[in-house]
Structures are given as structure tokens and as C-alpha cells.
Design a protein around this motif. Structure first.
Motif, mmCIF file in Angstrom:
data_model
loop_
_atom_site.group_PDB
_atom_site.id
_atom_site.type_symbol
_atom_site.label_atom_id
_atom_site.label_comp_id
_atom_site.label_asym_id
_atom_site.label_seq_id
_atom_site.Cartn_x
_atom_site.Cartn_y
_atom_site.Cartn_z
ATOM 1 N N PHE A 28 0.838 -1.196 0.000
ATOM 2 C CA PHE A 28 0.000 0.000 0.000
ATOM 3 C C PHE A 28 0.877 1.251 0.000
ATOM 4 O O PHE A 28 1.784 1.385 0.822
ATOM 5 C CB PHE A 28 -0.899 -0.006 1.247
ATOM 6 C CG PHE A 28 -1.749 1.222 1.364
ATOM 7 C CD1 PHE A 28 -2.746 1.486 0.435
ATOM 8 C CD2 PHE A 28 -1.563 2.125 2.405
ATOM 9 C CE1 PHE A 28 -3.530 2.623 0.520
ATOM 10 C CE2 PHE A 28 -2.339 3.266 2.501
ATOM 11 C CZ PHE A 28 -3.326 3.520 1.553
ATOM 12 N N CYS B 272 -2.999 7.134 -2.647
ATOM 13 C CA CYS B 272 -4.398 6.834 -2.316
ATOM 14 C C CYS B 272 -5.282 8.079 -2.466
ATOM 15 O O CYS B 272 -4.967 9.136 -1.952
ATOM 16 C CB CYS B 272 -4.485 6.287 -0.896
ATOM 17 S SG CYS B 272 -6.168 5.941 -0.391
ATOM 18 N N MET B 273 -6.436 7.910 -3.165
ATOM 19 C CA MET B 273 -7.364 9.021 -3.385
ATOM 20 C C MET B 273 -8.510 9.006 -2.373
ATOM 21 O O MET B 273 -9.398 9.843 -2.424
ATOM 22 C CB MET B 273 -7.960 8.928 -4.804
ATOM 23 C CG MET B 273 -6.907 8.750 -5.883
ATOM 24 S SD MET B 273 -7.597 8.729 -7.556
ATOM 25 C CE MET B 273 -8.920 7.583 -7.403
ATOM 26 N N GLY B 274 -8.524 8.005 -1.513
ATOM 27 C CA GLY B 274 -9.584 7.922 -0.500
ATOM 28 C C GLY B 274 -10.959 7.595 -1.064
ATOM 29 O O GLY B 274 -11.982 7.959 -0.480
ATOM 30 N N CYS B 275 -11.016 6.875 -2.192
ATOM 31 C CA CYS B 275 -12.300 6.608 -2.863
ATOM 32 C C CYS B 275 -13.099 5.492 -2.198
ATOM 33 O O CYS B 275 -14.269 5.290 -2.514
ATOM 34 C CB CYS B 275 -12.057 6.269 -4.325
ATOM 35 S SG CYS B 275 -11.215 4.671 -4.538
ATOM 36 N N SER B 276 -12.489 4.725 -1.341
ATOM 37 C CA SER B 276 -13.139 3.611 -0.618
ATOM 38 C C SER B 276 -13.502 2.403 -1.481
ATOM 39 O O SER B 276 -14.184 1.499 -0.999
ATOM 40 C CB SER B 276 -14.428 4.073 0.085
ATOM 41 O OG SER B 276 -14.115 4.825 1.191
ATOM 42 N N CYS C 113 -11.683 0.007 -2.355
ATOM 43 C CA CYS C 113 -11.066 -1.179 -1.744
ATOM 44 C C CYS C 113 -11.880 -1.646 -0.525
ATOM 45 O O CYS C 113 -12.049 -2.842 -0.291
ATOM 46 C CB CYS C 113 -9.621 -0.885 -1.341
ATOM 47 S SG CYS C 113 -9.427 0.583 -0.335
ATOM 48 N N ILE D 37 -6.394 4.684 4.675
ATOM 49 C CA ILE D 37 -6.705 3.253 4.536
ATOM 50 C C ILE D 37 -5.791 2.433 5.450
ATOM 51 O O ILE D 37 -4.582 2.610 5.472
ATOM 52 C CB ILE D 37 -6.524 2.801 3.068
ATOM 53 C CG1 ILE D 37 -7.585 3.429 2.178
ATOM 54 C CG2 ILE D 37 -6.527 1.283 2.941
ATOM 55 C CD1 ILE D 37 -9.012 2.936 2.423
ATOM 56 N N CYS E 186 -8.680 -0.911 -7.157
ATOM 57 C CA CYS E 186 -8.011 0.357 -6.827
ATOM 58 C C CYS E 186 -7.676 1.138 -8.114
ATOM 59 O O CYS E 186 -6.936 0.652 -8.961
ATOM 60 C CB CYS E 186 -6.737 0.081 -6.028
ATOM 61 S SG CYS E 186 -5.857 1.600 -5.631
ATOM 62 N N PRO E 187 -8.225 2.339 -8.270
ATOM 63 C CA PRO E 187 -8.016 3.053 -9.529
ATOM 64 C C PRO E 187 -6.649 3.731 -9.640
ATOM 65 O O PRO E 187 -6.242 4.135 -10.728
ATOM 66 C CB PRO E 187 -9.128 4.114 -9.518
ATOM 67 C CG PRO E 187 -9.393 4.366 -8.071
ATOM 68 C CD PRO E 187 -9.109 3.083 -7.355
ATOM 69 N N SER E 188 -5.941 3.874 -8.514
ATOM 70 C CA SER E 188 -4.717 4.686 -8.546
ATOM 71 C C SER E 188 -3.430 3.872 -8.412
ATOM 72 O O SER E 188 -2.335 4.431 -8.488
ATOM 73 C CB SER E 188 -4.757 5.689 -7.391
ATOM 74 O OG SER E 188 -4.684 4.974 -6.171
ATOM 75 N N ALA F 41 -2.598 2.532 -5.651
ATOM 76 C CA ALA F 41 -2.140 2.653 -4.259
ATOM 77 C C ALA F 41 -2.055 1.284 -3.597
ATOM 78 O O ALA F 41 -1.172 1.016 -2.797
ATOM 79 C CB ALA F 41 -3.094 3.554 -3.476
ATOM 80 N N THR F 42 -3.016 0.422 -3.943
ATOM 81 C CA THR F 42 -2.994 -0.936 -3.404
ATOM 82 C C THR F 42 -2.563 -1.893 -4.512
ATOM 83 O O THR F 42 -3.109 -1.862 -5.609
ATOM 84 C CB THR F 42 -4.391 -1.340 -2.889
ATOM 85 O OG1 THR F 42 -4.717 -0.495 -1.796
ATOM 86 C CG2 THR F 42 -4.411 -2.778 -2.411
HETATM 87 S S1 SF4 Z 1 -9.187 1.860 -3.823
HETATM 88 FE FE1 SF4 Z 1 -7.077 2.618 -3.903
HETATM 89 S S2 SF4 Z 1 -7.293 4.817 -4.105
HETATM 90 FE FE2 SF4 Z 1 -9.309 4.059 -3.401
HETATM 91 S S3 SF4 Z 1 -9.192 4.213 -1.151
HETATM 92 FE FE3 SF4 Z 1 -8.534 2.162 -1.690
HETATM 93 S S4 SF4 Z 1 -6.280 2.319 -1.846
HETATM 94 FE FE4 SF4 Z 1 -7.108 4.394 -1.893
#
Ligand code: SF4
Ligand code: SF4
Length: 300
Positions: free
Chosen positions: A48, A53-57, A59, A75, A92-94, A96-97
Motif C-alpha cells: 500500500f 491513495c485518493m480515498g475513494c473507498s 477497496c 486506509i 483500486c483506480p490509482s 495505491a494498493t
Molecule cells: S481503492 Fe485505492 S485509491 Fe481508493 S481508497 Fe482504496 S487504496 Fe485508496
């Protein structure tokens, strides 16, 4: 179960020519300077990167056991509850995960390798199996080497040399080139910095030098661990007693690049910051090898 954690195409420092390098996950050593900490465990791991992370939730919503949570700190993963299913990484769109480690069948790996046949042929390159420690995946490795042999693909193994004589010789009979690590000659220091003795590693290199494979010896150079001239003298004396000399010695100076990877794995407490060797010392080491008649270069 053997897992692949990375595939590098157009690799130019993993053996002759341009190569495809397949990284197998899992290593019996735990070097204090390891720059690929995701290669140590044999199991799938979740990575991670909070800055991405964009905080989109997405995941959090995808996680069936509710191991992935959005908190005021961002997260957070409950690794006790996590099933390592990878659903969070899929959505995960970015980026980050991410998940590290994927199971492949031999034919799937061969499909990846064969796509690069033209590049390998034109550059006198081939395939390199690296890690982690590829020799820890004996059955898969032998099957892959046989499959590459049938395709007349040049085969190279990048190894710590930490395995049994029997397994080493079987692998050596199925490949053309070894990149063989020599970390530190003093066994007490070796145990301290890698977690294992170097006795079998040195014995295996002596055996390997009696076989038909070409060998490059690689020395990861770390200040205060193995950059003292006494260690280099002992290394040179050992190399000069080998039945067949290596093609060359590659000195690989330590660079502090692993911290972020330990952060991504949530294992920052395991990160040990080592020191980079001075340029002057690197030059001295090259000259010392040359004084023993051994060709040595920085990098490669
Ligand atoms: S899906 Fe990816 S970008 Fe969105 S909250 Fe989870 S880790 Fe962050
Ligand atoms: S790997 Fe699976 S169980 Fe673990 S946090 Fe991601 S979605 Fe949840």
C-alpha cells in the motif's frame, strides 16, 4: 507453491545481451541491505502506497472480510483478517494498493518469455531466473529450464548459491550462465548480515566452477559490512583457487532505495539503513582485484 513477483523485460544487467528476467518470490536469506523486501516471503503480500491513495473507498467496498478500512489515518488493513485475495488491488483506480506474488503455470511463464524471442536473438540475450532465490523453487525452475532449453533460449540463474549440491548441479546441467553472489567471506559476519552461514555457498561455487556454466561473481558492496580490503583480499584469493575463473566480478554498490518498499509492505520496523560505499573505496577495490589478475567492474 511458487509465485512470481515481477517480470522485467529488456533487462540489460542480468546476464549477457538483453534479457527477460523472471523474479521468483521467496528467499532463505534475510540480508540487512535487501533492496527487494517483497522478494523474501514465499507468500502473496499486500502493498500500500499512502501517497497514491485518493480515498475513494473502492477497496473498502470490495473487501468481503472487512479487513480494509477507511479511518481518520487513511486506509488501514487488518492483516489478521486479510485473506490476501487481491480484490482491493483489482478495484483500486490509482495503484495505491497492489498485490505482490502471482502463481503461474510453466506454460504461462513460457508464453511471456517467448514473446521476447526476437529481442533475445538479436542481442544474444535470453532469460534470467532471479528472486528472491530461484534455487528455492527447484521443481518449477527445472521445468522452466527444460522448456527454455527446448526453445534454445539462453538460460541464466541469478542466485545466492544457498542450496544443496545436488539441486545446484541439476540446475547447472540445464543452463548456460550463473550470476553468483559472494557477500562476505567471514562466516560470523555472513550469518549476522544474511541469517545463514556461507560454508555451503562457498562450497557450491567451487563445485559450479568445475561445471560447464559461465559465471559472473556479484558482490553487493556495503560500507562497514564487506568493503574492507581484508574481505576483498580473501574474496580474491578464494576466486583464484576456483578451477575455472569467473568471466568477471561485478561490484554492486549499495544504494538506499528500499525504505519505500518496506513502508509499502507495512514492515518499516524491519528496514535497516546501511551506508553507501565511498567512490574512492570502490576504485581501490577494483585495483585490488586487478592486482590478483581478476577482472572487476562497478555494476553489471
Ligand atoms: S481503492 Fe485505492 S485509491 Fe481508493 S481508497 Fe482504496 S487504496 Fe485508496
Ligand atoms: S486482499 Fe482481500 S481480504 Fe485483504 S484487504 Fe484486500 S480485499 Fe480485503
Amino acid at each position: 507453491m511458487s509465485l512470481v513477483f515481477d517480470v522485467k523485460r529488456y533487462a540489460i544487467n542480468d546476464g549477457p545481451g538483453i534479457r527477460v528476467t523472471i523474479f521468483l518470490k521467496g528467499c532463505p536469506l534475510s540480508c540487512t541491505w535487501c533492496h527487494n523486501p517483497e522478494s523474501i516471503e514465499k507468500t502473496v503480500e499486500k502493498l500500500f502506497t499512502s501517497s497514491k491513495c485518493m480515498g475513494c473507498s473502492a477497496c473498502v467496498d470490495a473487501c468481503v472480510p472487512n479487513a480494509c478500512m477507511l479511518t481518520s489515518e487513511g486506509i488501514v488493513t487488518d492483516y489478521e483478517a486479510c485473506l490476501l485475495c487481491g480484490k482491493c488491488a483489482e478495484v483500486c483506480p490509482s495503484g495505491a494498493t497492489e498485490m505482490s506474488g502471482k502463481k503461474y503455470q510453466v506454460d504461462e511463464i513460457m508464453e511471456i518469455i517467448k514473446k521476447e524471442t526476437l529481442m533475445m536473438d538479436q542481442s544474444d540475450g535470453g532469460v534470467t531466473f532471479s528472486g528472491g532465490e530461484p534455487l528455492s523453487h527447484h521443481e518449477l525452475l527445472v521445468n522452466l529450464l527444460d522448456a527454455c532449453g527446448e526453445e534454445e533460449i539462453h538460460r541464466c540463474i541469478d542466485t545466492t548459491g544457498y542450496t544443496s549440491e545436488k539441486k545446484l548441479l541439476e540446475v547447472a546441467s540445464k543452463c548456460e550462465h550463473f550470476l553468483y553472489d559472494l557477500k562476505v567471506m567471514d562466516d560470523t559476519k555472513h550469518k549476522l548480515h544474511t541469517g545463514v552461514s556461507n560454508v555451503q555457498i562457498l562450497k557450491n561455487l567451487e563445485l559450479l566452477a568445475k561445471s560447464n556454466v559461465d559465471i559472473n561473481i556479484r558482490i553487493p558492496l556495503i560500507k562497514g559490512v564487506n568493503d574492507d580490503l581484508e574481505n576483498i583480499k580473501q574474496t580474491a584469493e578464494f576466486i583464484n583457487k576456483l578451477e575455472k575463473p569467473p568471466i568477471m566480478v561485478n561490484i554492486l554498490p549499495y544504494h538506499n532505495i528500499a525504505q519505500k518498499k518496506y513502508e509499502k509492505l507495512g514492515r518499516l520496523e524491519k528496514f535497516v539503513k546501511m551506508e553507501e560505499p565511498q567512490l574512492k573505496k570502490q576504485e581501490q577495490i577494483i585495483k585490488l582485484f586487478e592486482s590478483y589478475g581478476i577482472k572487476a567492474i562497478i555494476g553489471g
